[in-house]
Design an enzyme around this catalytic site. Structure first.
Site, PDB file in Angstrom:
ATOM      1  N   TYR A 151       0.679  -1.335   0.172  1.00  0.00           N
ATOM      2  CA  TYR A 151      -0.231   0.033   0.177  1.00  0.00           C
ATOM      3  C   TYR A 151       0.866   1.121  -0.099  1.00  0.00           C
ATOM      4  O   TYR A 151       0.529   2.427   0.017  1.00  0.00           O
ATOM      5  CB  TYR A 151      -0.938   0.066   1.183  1.00  0.00           C
ATOM      6  N   LYS A 198       3.659 -14.834   4.836  1.00  0.00           N
ATOM      7  CA  LYS A 198       4.106 -15.626   3.683  1.00  0.00           C
ATOM      8  C   LYS A 198       5.690 -15.420   3.662  1.00  0.00           C
ATOM      9  O   LYS A 198       6.157 -15.213   2.631  1.00  0.00           O
ATOM     10  CB  LYS A 198       3.504 -14.944   2.476  1.00  0.00           C
ATOM     11  N   ASP A 231      -2.117 -18.584   3.565  1.00  0.00           N
ATOM     12  CA  ASP A 231      -3.025 -19.346   2.792  1.00  0.00           C
ATOM     13  C   ASP A 231      -3.652 -20.431   3.796  1.00  0.00           C
ATOM     14  O   ASP A 231      -4.739 -20.705   3.690  1.00  0.00           O
ATOM     15  CB  ASP A 231      -2.288 -19.992   1.649  1.00  0.00           C
ATOM     16  N   ASP A 255      -6.178  -6.660   5.005  1.00  0.00           N
ATOM     17  CA  ASP A 255      -7.419  -6.280   4.342  1.00  0.00           C
ATOM     18  C   ASP A 255      -7.957  -7.170   3.893  1.00  0.00           C
ATOM     19  O   ASP A 255      -9.376  -7.440   3.791  1.00  0.00           O
ATOM     20  CB  ASP A 255      -6.886  -5.348   3.091  1.00  0.00           C
ATOM     21  N   ASP A 259     -12.133  -9.064   5.449  1.00  0.00           N
ATOM     22  CA  ASP A 259     -13.169  -9.328   4.601  1.00  0.00           C
ATOM     23  C   ASP A 259     -13.785 -10.722   4.768  1.00  0.00           C
ATOM     24  O   ASP A 259     -14.759 -11.125   4.776  1.00  0.00           O
ATOM     25  CB  ASP A 259     -13.026  -8.866   3.074  1.00  0.00           C
TER      26      ASP A 259
END
Ligand code: NAD
Length: 366
Positions: A151, A198, A231, A255, A259
């Site tokens: 970002y 990750k 993941d 982010d 959700d």
């Protein structure tokens, strides 16, 4: 309000967020910037303002536009008057802002979080009785770093057909957000913090994030610390969300995962949020402008209203925050006045009024 510090003072690294240290309500009205936002923003922030006012939270609103609404009105998506207002009040209730995909101006949300150093995006995600959702009794808190990562907006074209986006991770920001997550966990009696990463692939950037989290974890022996690859964490979240408590994530994973977590408790209309810095805060629902239902009086106001409750907490009015959350819980539990996303047919206005009525009825009974 005496206890709040201005956006531009102090070093911004203290853990004094997630609720004001001052629980007094006998103070003069707080000045709060109100940004209705785009799409469903004005509908849901309007609902939150009604509920905060009915609860008796002492606020003087400074109405400001941002995003597409501001661009249409004044030619700027981030008008100077908005920035001045935020510097003055250091706290805002904000609706979602539109950001175009693949073109147009950069995200105003990202700009505001970076400009005012609102580094910690906190998204408490919990189940409510009466809401159809894949699981019951989910109670998670997403802590998302929100000033760096992909970002940072550092993108360039190397040559036609080849572009680069730079992922920026610093020890300073990673340590600061890890400390926020642990401090939050300790203050709120949470059992564990899970760092999601990750680092098997991004060994340097996510590796640094983890190193910082591990270092901070040593200072919080009372809070369990573990790590999961993003993941696998997503798979676990959708099969056994009860295995998680506080989730600590970089900006992009935060982010996406927040959700996903919203889906566990009934959808985006259910999850509130706050962006904290050491010196100010902006309260906003997790959801976006919901263009498909904007202007139809169909949006679920709960996420915005619960963001308002977080604002009341921050202003030190814990009693009002408690009553707002109870009223929301009562209306959801009764299951009679629900918006279409929750399987009902109520309008935004009807659901807001049911919450207002529930607050009044409880007061009448006391
Ligand atoms: P979205 O959150 O706006 O909508 C996704 C889906 O969820 C839609 O079907 C929508 O109808 C539904 N939904 C969202 N909020 C709801 C509510 N309160 N009640 C009922 N249903 C609701 O996500 P999107 O469509 O990907 O994004 C739309 C715009 O919002 C984009 O411009 C995006 O950049 C922006 N956005 C802004 C913010 C923010 O300002 N903080 C956050 C996310 C997205």
């Amino acid at each position: 309000m005496a206890h709040r510090k201005n956006f531009e003072s102090g070093n911004g690294t203290g853990p004094e967020h997630a609720g004001s240290p001052n629980g007094r309500t006998d103070q003069p009205a707080a000045h709060v910037t109100l940004i209705p936002g785009d799409g469903v923003g004005p509908e849901v922030t309007g609902a939150a303002v009604r509920v905060l006012e009915a609860a008796g939270v002492q606020i003087t609103w400074d109405l400001q536009q941002a995003g597409a609404a501001a661009l249409n009105k004044s030619g700027s998506a981030i008008p100077d008057s908005l920035l001045k207002s935020l510097r003055r009040t250091s706290v805002a209730l904000k609706g979602p802002l539109e950001t175009q995909v693949g073109q147009g101006y950069r995200s105003i949300n990202v700009y505001l979080r970076k400009t005012f150093n609102l580094y910690a995006n906190l998204r408490p995600t919990r189940s409510f009785e009466g809401v159809q959702a894949p699981f019951r009794n989910v109670d998670l808190v997403v802590v998302r770093e929100s000033t760096e990562d992909l970002y940072a907006g550092i993108e360039h074209q190397v040559t036609p057909g080849v572009v680069e986006s730079v992922k920026v991770i610093t020890a300073r920001a990673s340590t600061r957000i890890a400390r926020f997550a642990f401090e939050y966990a300790r203050r709120h009696g949470r059992k564990s913090v899970t760092a999601i990463h990750k680092a098997n692939i991004m060994k340097l950037s996510d590796g640094l994030f983890l190193k910082c989290a591990r270092r901070v974890a040593r200072d919080y022996k009372d809070v369990r610390y573990d790590e999961q690859i993003v993941d696998a964490a997503c798979m676990r979240l959708v099969t056994n969300p009860h295995a998680f408590d506080v989730l600590l994530l970089e900006n992009l994973y935060g982010d996406i995962v927040s959700d996903l977590c919203a889906g566990l408790v009934g959808g985006l209309g259910m999850v509130p949020g706050a962006n904290y810095g050491g010196k100010g805060a902006i309260f906003e629902a997790v959801h976006g402008t919901a263009p498909d239902i904007a202007g139809k009086n169909m949006a679920n106001p709960v996420a915005a209203i619960l963001s308002g409750a977080m604002l009341a907490d921050y202003l030190g009015d814990k009693d009002s925050a408690f009553r707002i959350r109870n009223a929301v819980g009562d209306v959801l539990g009764a299951g009679r006045t629900l918006t279409p996303d929750l399987g009902g047919s109520a309008t935004t206005t009807e659901m807001t009024e049911a919450i207002l009525n529930s607050m009044t009825n409880v007061e009448a009974r006391v």
